[in-house]
Every structure is written in structure tokens, then in C-alpha cells.
Write a protein that holds these residues in place. Structure first.
Motif, mmCIF file in Angstrom:
data_model
loop_
_atom_site.group_PDB
_atom_site.id
_atom_site.type_symbol
_atom_site.label_atom_id
_atom_site.label_comp_id
_atom_site.label_asym_id
_atom_site.label_seq_id
_atom_site.Cartn_x
_atom_site.Cartn_y
_atom_site.Cartn_z
ATOM 1 N N CYS B 108 -22.670 17.516 -40.307
ATOM 2 C CA CYS B 108 -21.553 17.043 -39.481
ATOM 3 C C CYS B 108 -20.921 18.193 -38.688
ATOM 4 O O CYS B 108 -19.785 18.073 -38.219
ATOM 5 C CB CYS B 108 -20.488 16.405 -40.370
ATOM 6 S SG CYS B 108 -21.083 15.094 -41.432
ATOM 7 N N GLU B 111 -19.633 17.428 -35.026
ATOM 8 C CA GLU B 111 -18.496 16.496 -35.007
ATOM 9 C C GLU B 111 -17.256 17.183 -35.592
ATOM 10 O O GLU B 111 -16.148 17.020 -35.066
ATOM 11 C CB GLU B 111 -18.855 15.248 -35.833
ATOM 12 C CG GLU B 111 -17.922 14.090 -35.659
ATOM 13 C CD GLU B 111 -17.842 13.560 -34.237
ATOM 14 O OE1 GLU B 111 -18.852 13.620 -33.510
ATOM 15 O OE2 GLU B 111 -16.747 13.111 -33.844
ATOM 16 N N LEU B 144 -13.416 11.575 -40.769
ATOM 17 C CA LEU B 144 -14.022 11.143 -39.497
ATOM 18 C C LEU B 144 -15.349 11.816 -39.166
ATOM 19 O O LEU B 144 -16.134 11.271 -38.389
ATOM 20 C CB LEU B 144 -13.046 11.408 -38.344
ATOM 21 C CG LEU B 144 -11.723 10.638 -38.357
ATOM 22 C CD1 LEU B 144 -10.799 11.169 -37.284
ATOM 23 C CD2 LEU B 144 -11.954 9.159 -38.152
ATOM 24 N N ARG B 147 -18.714 10.043 -38.998
ATOM 25 C CA ARG B 147 -18.691 8.844 -38.143
ATOM 26 C C ARG B 147 -18.953 7.562 -38.961
ATOM 27 O O ARG B 147 -19.952 6.873 -38.744
ATOM 28 C CB ARG B 147 -19.698 8.977 -37.000
ATOM 29 C CG ARG B 147 -19.446 10.185 -36.104
ATOM 30 C CD ARG B 147 -20.134 10.070 -34.772
ATOM 31 N NE ARG B 147 -19.497 9.110 -33.903
ATOM 32 C CZ ARG B 147 -18.490 9.389 -33.067
ATOM 33 N NH1 ARG B 147 -18.016 10.599 -32.987
ATOM 34 N NH2 ARG B 147 -17.986 8.453 -32.306
ATOM 35 N N ARG B 175 -12.431 5.467 -31.699
ATOM 36 C CA ARG B 175 -13.402 5.027 -32.720
ATOM 37 C C ARG B 175 -13.413 3.505 -32.806
ATOM 38 O O ARG B 175 -14.459 2.888 -32.938
ATOM 39 C CB ARG B 175 -13.055 5.632 -34.086
ATOM 40 C CG ARG B 175 -13.267 7.132 -34.187
ATOM 41 C CD ARG B 175 -14.749 7.461 -34.209
ATOM 42 N NE ARG B 175 -14.980 8.894 -34.139
ATOM 43 C CZ ARG B 175 -15.206 9.676 -35.196
ATOM 44 N NH1 ARG B 175 -15.243 9.150 -36.397
ATOM 45 N NH2 ARG B 175 -15.401 10.966 -35.041
ATOM 46 N N GLU B 178 -15.315 1.948 -30.208
ATOM 47 C CA GLU B 178 -16.766 2.098 -30.457
ATOM 48 C C GLU B 178 -17.252 1.112 -31.527
ATOM 49 O O GLU B 178 -18.426 1.098 -31.867
ATOM 50 C CB GLU B 178 -17.080 3.534 -30.914
ATOM 51 C CG GLU B 178 -16.930 4.566 -29.801
ATOM 52 C CD GLU B 178 -16.887 5.994 -30.351
ATOM 53 O OE1 GLU B 178 -17.218 6.201 -31.543
ATOM 54 O OE2 GLU B 178 -16.516 6.896 -29.585
#
Lengths: 262, 293
Positions: B108, B111, B144, B147, B175, B178
Motif C-alpha cells: 500500500c 496509496e 484507507l 482501498r 471514495r 467510487e
């Protein structure tokens, strides 16, 4: 593997401090042997006549003038008690610290099963104890070589094996306790070691309570018994293995369904 | 499909009440608010959904999976932000983020870097040195960075300054656009009103209202402010009564004709009647009354 590595990292300082402390004390004890050797014959006779006190420590059955006898008492106490305290501290806090430090919420909301978390933590505890014992063993052998004495391999191996098994058993019991605790587990671990140690002393003094040696892991690592018999008491070791298994199973049974408090 | 569904979900702590026969349905892709006073059962609900505590009775599913049978699968797709973020002593922020990613078996780093930039979080800092707000940021990135499909946020803005709160809700809204489902538990009702389409109100372990935020804010009660003299004694339906030197303000949920009668008997120089906001409704009706009036 992630959990185990994380635990090893978390316990690194404690591991280094305890390994250094026990290792240095062991080396010092061994290095004092040549100086003590000459004075020990008289002391052995003195101890042999002190009754229950010497019986408690097995000093009535050992020759302090020989390295195995000296090693079993002096070094045995250092590694026996030091190792037991380390094993207890290492294991008794391993699960409860997550709730006490309120990190359980972080850990248990990741996609890792509780069984894997328990296995990782147990592996970390056992690995730390194993590495500590290997280092102490090497330090001890090297110290004996440095003072120019012949290494009493059989006695030394049996003593170290006994202490190692004892530490593993204490760790397994404390691991089980840790699953039930939320706070104050350190005191419980240290208290447990003290109780088990005194159970062994009492069992050595009085024949009527000798059975207590089957309940305490100190029972099968009494230096005097190992050196004089030239072997471990396998009956006591077997009971110890069963107690260890009970500790681990208790931890799994409890922790798999434990409600984690906020 | 429901992202979260509970059926008569009950959790008792011995004899003490946690949640009682909770029935809740959160659609996938929703930004759902969960409102309730302290001790109402919000955290108990969240902790049960995440498998930290076992339900006493009833059932629940998250992302179509049973919470008692598929805990790991649920957690693999869920990001959780606790109300109080605590981490392992001695670790640096980047170590915590890596540990979280490793536990999810995901890389990650990219991100995490983006989120740290947006939230102005220095990953080289030790977590012990961080303020409450900065620890919260670490928890936000942990929740987060992988994801997840579902975000469960428990009092997410506690400790964050207003600018950071805005940055945080920008990320959450992105988010959600999405397709991520967001379950937002909060005391700050303006947060719920601004960000959520639907919400549920929990009190004493039971859901007492659930619906669109607009519906929940609808009530016959009105905020009444009167300048002048008026006798309000023994008039039913008055809450949150405030007197100043020459005015009085109150929430009125009683018979409007009776109020008008009292006003006409008094000496009124000015009068305003307005709809109360969700905060007022929550404080004076959901907390004590048993539902909106």
C-alpha cells in the motif's frame, strides 16, 4: 510470520537486556570457579551439615569442589531463576498487552484469524527463549574453556536442557494465563515463578510433599538430582509437557472467542 | 446488495445492556450515518460487526458474509477507523502503516504516501510523539490505504482541526463516489447532515429511527423566539427554554393553537418560528423523548 516478526521487534530490548544480564552473570560465576575451588571442600562439608537449608537447594548432595557441582548450584540458580523470570515476563504479557495498551482493536480488525495471531505470538515467545538459551549455552561453554577446566559435557548439556524445558513450560503456562488477563499480568507471571520455585524448595526439604516436584517445572531441573542421577527425571518432564499443552490449549480456547473490551 | 445487515442483533454484557434486537440495513455504495448519545450502543454495534465481540443472539452480515463465520473475509474488505487511535509504543508512523499493509498482505506504499501528503502526516515521526489528532491521521491512513470496499468510521473527526476535517471528508466523499460504502458513526450531527444520505438513530441499545437524513430532520417541532412578554406556564410541548432580558426562545412540539392563544394574550413585539436543525432535534427529542414529534 508478520505477527511473529512484529513481536520479535517489540520484545527486542527486553530480550537483549535479559540475555546480556544472564550471560554476564553466568560468565562471572564460571570465572570465579578457579578461585573458589580451593575453598569449596570445607564449604561442602559445612553445607552438608546444615540440614533442611542445604537440602532445599540440593547442596547436601553435591561436591562444590567439582565444576559440575559448583555449576549446578551457582550457575543453575542464575539461569534457572533468570531464565524462568524472562520466560514468564515474555509470555504472560504477550496477549494481555494488546488489551491493556488498547492495540487489540488495531490488530484484530485486520484480516488475520485469531488462531494465526496466537500461533505467531507463541512462536515469537518460544523463539526468543530458545535463542536466549543457545546464547547462554555458548557463553557458558566458552567461559569453562577460558578458565582452563575440562567441559563436563554430559552434566552441562543435561542442566541446560532441563532449564530450557522448564522455561518453555513456564512460558506455556503464562501464555495460557495471558489469554485470560486484561491488566496486571506482569505481577501474576513473576508471582507464579516465585510460587513454583518455592514449591520446589519445599518439596526438596520434606519427603511428605515431594510430589510437588511433579507440579513445578523446577522439579526436573534441580541441579543436584541431574548431576547425581546423570539424567533428567522423564516422569516429571512428561507431566511438564502435559501442563505446557494445557496452557497452550487454554490460551487458544479462551482467546478464539474472547470479547475484546474497548 | 446490503453492505451491512443486522437481524435482531443483540449483545449483552452479562446483565448489562449492549444492543437489543438491532435491525439495520445499509445498502452498498451508501454513505450511512449512525447517531446516538454516549453509551447508546454505537460502538457495541461496530465492534460486533467487526468480530471484536460476539453477539449474544441475532445475526448480522457484512458485504453478504456472516460476521461470525467469515470474519477474515469481511475484514479483508473493510477499513476501520476507531474513535481512539492507539498504536504500539516505539514505532514510527511508516512502520505502523507497513505493519497494517503486511497484515493485509498488500503493498500500500503508493496509496499511503498520497494519503499522508493530503493529511499532512509525517511518516518518519514516532507514534509516541504524536498528538491525538495526528494519531487519528495515522488511523485514517491505515483504514484507507488498502482501498477497502467498506469503511466503518467511529467518531472519525475527533482531534482533527477544521481544515483536516474538510480534507478527510473530501477523501471520504471521493471514495464514496467510487462506490465505497461508508458507515459513519458520529456525535457531530452536522457531519451526518452534510455528508450522509441516510442515517439511523440509536438510543438505549435500540434503533429508534432510521431513514433519509431529511426525513429524520422533519418534525412538527419548531424553534420559537418571542420578543416581549408571554406566559408559557403549564403549556405542554416546550423544550430547551431560554429566557433573556426581553425575549424567550424554545422548541415547541405541542398544540400550535394553544401557543397562539398564549401569544395573543401576551405583549409580543417580534416573533420568529423556524425549523430546528438536526442537532437540536437530536438533543431534545431523540435523546429523551422516544422519537420525533
Amino acid at each position: 510470520m508478520t505477527i511473529m516478526k512484529h513481536e520479535l521487534r517489540q520484545g527486542r530490548t527486553s530480550f537483549l537486556v535479559w540475555t546480556a544480564a544472564i550471560g554476564i552473570l553466568m560468565a562471572v560465576c564460571i570465572c570465579l570457579f578457579p578461585e573458589m575451588k580451593g575453598q569449596m571442600e570445607g564449604i561442602s562439608k559445612l553445607f552438608a551439615s546444615m540440614g533442611a537449608f542445604t537440602a532445599a537447594f540440593g547442596m547436601d548432595r553435591l561436591n562444590f569442589g567439582s565444576l559440575p557441582g559448583y555449576y549446578a548450584i551457582e550457575c543453575g540458580n542464575v539461569l534457572g531463576l533468570g531464565g524462568a523470570f524472562y520466560a514468564a515476563l515474555c509470555a504472560v504479557d504477550i496477549l494481555s498487552k494488546e488489551e491493556r495498551g488498547r492495540t487489540a482493536e488495531f490488530l484484530l480488525t485486520h484480516p488475520v484469524s485469531r488462531a494465526k495471531i496466537l500461533a505467531g505470538k507463541l512462536a515469537a515467545v518460544l523463539l526468543q527463549i530458545t535463542v536466549l538459551n543457545v546464547i547462554i549455552y555458548i557463553v557458558s561453554v566458552m567461559s569453562v574453556m577460558i578458565i582452563g577446566e575440562a567441559v563436563p559435557w554430559r552434566e552441562l548439556n543435561l542442566l541446560h536442557l532441563g532449564y530450557f524445558l522448564m522455561q518453555l513450560e513456564i512460558a506455556c503456562i503464562c501464555f495460557g494465563i495471558s489469554a485470560f488477563m486484561r491488566k496486571g499480568s506482569m505481577g501474576t507471571g513473576l508471582g507464579l515463578v516465585a510460587i513454583l520455585y518455592f514449591m520446589n524448595l519445599i518439596a526438596n526439604i520434606s519427603k511428605s510433599v515431594r510430589f510437588l516436584n511433579y507440579l513445578t517445572p523446577f522439579g526436573y531441573c534441580t541441579g543436584a538430582d541431574i548431576v547425581s542421577a546423570g539424567k533428567l527425571n522423564l516422569g516429571m518432564v512428561a507431566v511438564g509437557i502435559v501442563i505446557s499443552a494445557v496452557g497452550i490449549i487454554a490460551a487458544f480456547v479462551k482467546y478464539m472467542h474472547k470479547d475484546i473490551q474497548a | 446488495m446490503e453492505a451491512i445487515q443486522t437481524k435482531d442483533l443483540t449483545k449483552m454484557y452479562g446483565k448489562a445492556r449492549g444492543i437489543i434486537e438491532l435491525n439495520l440495513a445499509v445498502e452498498e455504495g451508501e454513505l450511512f450515518g449512525f447517531i446516538g448519545p454516549n453509551g447508546a450502543g454505537k460502538s457495541t454495534t461496530i465492534r460486533t460487526l467487526l468480530g471484536l465481540i460476539s453477539p449474544t443472539s441475532g445475526s448480522a452480515s457484512v458485504l453478504g458474509k456472516d460476521i461470525t463465520l467469515n470474519r477474515e473475509e469481511i475484514l479483508a474488505q473493510t477499513g476501520y477507523l476507531p474513535s481512539e487511535a492507539l498504536f504500539y509504543s516505539g514505532m514510527r508512523v511508516r512502520d505502523i502503516l507497513k505493519l497494517s499493509a503486511d497484515l493485509r498482505k498488500k503493498d500500500c506504499r503508493q496509496e499511503a504516501e498520497k494519503l499522508c501528503d493530503r493529511l499532512q502526516l509525517d511518516p518518519s515521526r514516532k507514534v509516541d510523539e504524536l498528538s491525538f489528532g495526528n494519531r487519528k491521521k495515522v488511523a485514517i491512513v491505515c483504514a484507507l490505504q488498502a482501498r477497502p470496499r467498506l469503511l466503518i468510521l467511529d467518531e472519525p473527526t475527533g482531534g482533527l482541526d477544521p481544515l483536516m476535517q474538510r480534507a478527510f471528508f473530501d477523501i471520504i466523499q471521493e471514495r464514496n463516489r467510487e462506490g465505497v460504502t461508508v458507515f459513519l458513526s458520529s456525535h457531530v450531527l452536522s457531519e451526518i447532515q452534510r455528508n450522509c444520505s441516510r442515517a439511523a438513530v440509536i438510543r438505549d441499545g435500540r434503533i429508534i429511527a432510521c431513514g433519509s437524513v431529511e426525513e429524520l430532520a422533519k418534525t412538527s417541532a419548531r424553534r420559537v423566539s418571542v420578543h416581549g412578554r408571554v406566559n408559557l406556564e403549564k403549556l405542554d410541548g416546550i423544550k430547551d427554554l431560554h429566557y433573556t432580558e426581553d425575549s424567550v426562545s424554545f422548541l415547541y412540539g405541542g398544540d400550535m393553537n394553544l401557543l397562539l392563544g398564549r401569544l395573543s394574550e401576551g405583549d409580543v413585539s417580534d416573533l420568529s418560528v423556524s425549523e430546528p436543525d438536526l442537532e437540536e432535534i437530536f438533543l431534545h427529542y431523540y435523546q429523551e423523548g422516544g422519537g420525533t414529534q
